[in-house]
Design a protein around this motif. Structure first.
Motif, short mmCIF file in Angstrom:
data_model
loop_
_atom_site.label_atom_id
_atom_site.label_comp_id
_atom_site.label_asym_id
_atom_site.label_seq_id
_atom_site.Cartn_x
_atom_site.Cartn_y
_atom_site.Cartn_z
N MET A 1 0.85 -1.20 0.00
CA MET A 1 0.00 0.00 0.00
C MET A 1 0.88 1.24 0.00
O MET A 1 1.92 1.27 0.64
N LYS A 2 0.41 2.25 -0.72
CA LYS A 2 1.11 3.53 -0.75
C LYS A 2 0.08 4.65 -0.70
O LYS A 2 -0.91 4.63 -1.43
N ALA A 3 0.34 5.64 0.16
CA ALA A 3 -0.51 6.81 0.25
C ALA A 3 0.23 8.00 -0.34
O ALA A 3 1.40 8.23 -0.04
N ALA A 4 -0.46 8.74 -1.20
CA ALA A 4 0.11 9.94 -1.81
C ALA A 4 -0.96 11.01 -1.82
O ALA A 4 -1.96 10.90 -2.55
N GLY A 5 -0.78 12.04 -0.98
CA GLY A 5 -1.81 13.07 -0.87
C GLY A 5 -3.09 12.46 -0.31
O GLY A 5 -3.08 11.81 0.73
N ASP A 6 -4.19 12.62 -1.02
CA ASP A 6 -5.46 12.08 -0.56
C ASP A 6 -5.82 10.78 -1.28
O ASP A 6 -6.99 10.39 -1.35
N THR A 7 -4.82 10.09 -1.80
CA THR A 7 -5.07 8.85 -2.56
C THR A 7 -4.28 7.70 -1.97
O THR A 7 -3.12 7.84 -1.60
N LEU A 8 -4.94 6.54 -1.89
CA LEU A 8 -4.31 5.30 -1.45
C LEU A 8 -4.28 4.34 -2.63
O LEU A 8 -5.29 4.12 -3.29
N TYR A 9 -3.10 3.77 -2.88
CA TYR A 9 -2.94 2.76 -3.92
C TYR A 9 -2.66 1.42 -3.24
O TYR A 9 -1.79 1.33 -2.38
N CYS A 10 -3.40 0.40 -3.62
CA CYS A 10 -3.32 -0.88 -2.93
C CYS A 10 -3.31 -2.02 -3.95
O CYS A 10 -4.22 -2.13 -4.77
N VAL A 11 -2.26 -2.85 -3.91
CA VAL A 11 -2.19 -4.03 -4.77
C VAL A 11 -2.79 -5.21 -4.01
O VAL A 11 -2.45 -5.45 -2.85
N TYR A 12 -3.67 -5.96 -4.68
CA TYR A 12 -4.34 -7.05 -3.99
C TYR A 12 -4.68 -8.17 -4.97
O TYR A 12 -4.63 -8.02 -6.19
N GLU A 13 -5.01 -9.32 -4.40
CA GLU A 13 -5.54 -10.45 -5.14
C GLU A 13 -6.86 -10.86 -4.50
O GLU A 13 -7.13 -10.50 -3.35
N ASN A 14 -7.66 -11.63 -5.21
CA ASN A 14 -8.83 -12.23 -4.61
C ASN A 14 -8.91 -13.70 -5.01
O ASN A 14 -8.11 -14.19 -5.81
N ASP A 15 -9.88 -14.41 -4.46
CA ASP A 15 -9.95 -15.86 -4.66
C ASP A 15 -10.14 -16.24 -6.12
O ASP A 15 -9.73 -17.32 -6.54
N GLY A 16 -10.76 -15.38 -6.91
CA GLY A 16 -11.02 -15.71 -8.30
C GLY A 16 -10.04 -15.11 -9.29
O GLY A 16 -10.24 -15.22 -10.51
N SER A 17 -8.96 -14.50 -8.80
CA SER A 17 -8.04 -13.82 -9.72
C SER A 17 -6.95 -14.73 -10.27
O SER A 17 -6.27 -14.37 -11.23
N PHE A 18 -6.76 -15.92 -9.65
CA PHE A 18 -5.79 -16.91 -10.14
C PHE A 18 -4.39 -16.31 -10.32
O PHE A 18 -3.72 -16.54 -11.32
N GLY A 19 -3.98 -15.54 -9.34
CA GLY A 19 -2.65 -14.95 -9.37
C GLY A 19 -2.57 -13.56 -9.96
O GLY A 19 -1.57 -12.87 -9.77
N GLN A 20 -3.60 -13.15 -10.70
CA GLN A 20 -3.64 -11.79 -11.23
C GLN A 20 -3.75 -10.80 -10.07
O GLN A 20 -4.62 -10.93 -9.21
N ARG A 21 -2.86 -9.83 -10.04
CA ARG A 21 -2.92 -8.80 -9.02
C ARG A 21 -3.56 -7.54 -9.58
O ARG A 21 -3.31 -7.17 -10.73
#
Length: 293
Positions: A1-21
């Protein structure tokens, strides 16, 4: 996760993404202590994604930049949440290196238009190192090997998080399996190596697939403000950390590694990002929290 100003950027996966982030974008409302989800970067009309493993970082001008962790290609945001694939690669078939490297890159920071630093690794369980790429020449130079204990040089044992302080021009690398943070400059000179606990790594687990499950996890994440580096510490196995009574510790560090503060949090945190020196956004594995220290 990275916060810049009033924005948060978050890299994530979910159960159906099959490795796609996915790279999610959120608007931070500090007054209401809430986040508004704006969508994910890089999804194409056909449902595929422009990069399989996006890694967000900020340019020296403060603009969002994204690189593919699996191929090193650098992207710029386009219209809306689209990503424009550029012609710069952090690593590639035309790179000049002193030893073989895999295509995997992480913990990326941009110094100038063509100058990037990041963590890369050798294939087949070799070492990992802080590396520097001149994208104009595709020359890759080693800044410093990232090895907590010289008896165990494989990157599998030395995973962690690196951060770069552009004001002091100092890198910090926190190890997951060792209670240690190394501070070093861009020439690879060690500024400080700080030990926070007794070494707990069991070398008999090196060749096991679940090395991280079998050992206590020490440092989970790093974040920074203009004045300090913050390290998120666990100190136990992930299984124990996920118990009801588990907590986390946040260390406030000067750029030379001196501990400037220690703060206990009564919940296990998996990731965090600093908004300022007293407020953080944390991810528990199931929800975002605003934390004050």
């Amino acid at each position: 996760m990275k916060a810049a100003g009033d924005t948060l950027y978050c890299v994530y996966e979910n159960d159906g993404s099959f490795g796609q982030r996915m790279l999610g974008c959120f608007t931070i409302n500090s007054r209401n202590r809430s986040l508004s989800y704006n969508g994910d970067f890089g999804k194409m009309p056909d449902g595929y994604w422009q990069t399989y493993m996006p890694y967000p970082f900020m340019s020296p001008a403060g603009e969002l930049t994204v690189a593919g962790m699996d191929d090193g290609r650098v992207y710029k945001p386009g219209h809306g949440l689209s990503l424009y694939p550029g012609q710069r690669y952090l690593i590639g078939t035309g790179s000049s290196t002193s030893y073989p490297l895999s295509m995997y890159v992480s913990d990326i920071f941009q110094l100038t238009v063509d100058d990037y630093i990041y963590v890369g690794r050798q294939p087949k369980g070799g070492i990992q190192a802080a590396l520097r790429t001149d994208c104009a020449t595709m020359e890759i130079t080693e800044i410093k090997p990232l090895i907590a204990d010289q008896r165990y040089p494989s990157w599998i044992v030395n995973t962690g998080e690196m951060i770069y302080n552009s004001r002091e021009k100092i890198c910090a690398y926190a190890y997951r399996l060792f209670p240690k943070i190394d501070f070093f400059d861009l020439d690879g000179n060690t500024i400080n190596s700080v030990i926070f606990a007794i070494d707990s790594f069991d070398p008999s687990t090196i060749d096991m697939a679940d090395t991280e499950t079998l050992n206590p996890i020490h440092f989970i994440d790093l974040t920074q403000t203009a004045s300090h580096i913050y390290a998120l510490y666990c100190g136990t196995t992930i299984a124990d950390a996920m118990s009801e009574n588990a907590g986390s510790t946040i260390y406030r560090l000067d750029s030379d590694g001196k501990v400037a503060g220690t703060y206990s949090v009564g919940i296990f945190i998996r990731n965090f990002a600093a908004i300022n020196d007293t407020t953080f956004i944390a991810w528990t594995g199931s929800q975002f929290l605003f934390i004050k220290i």
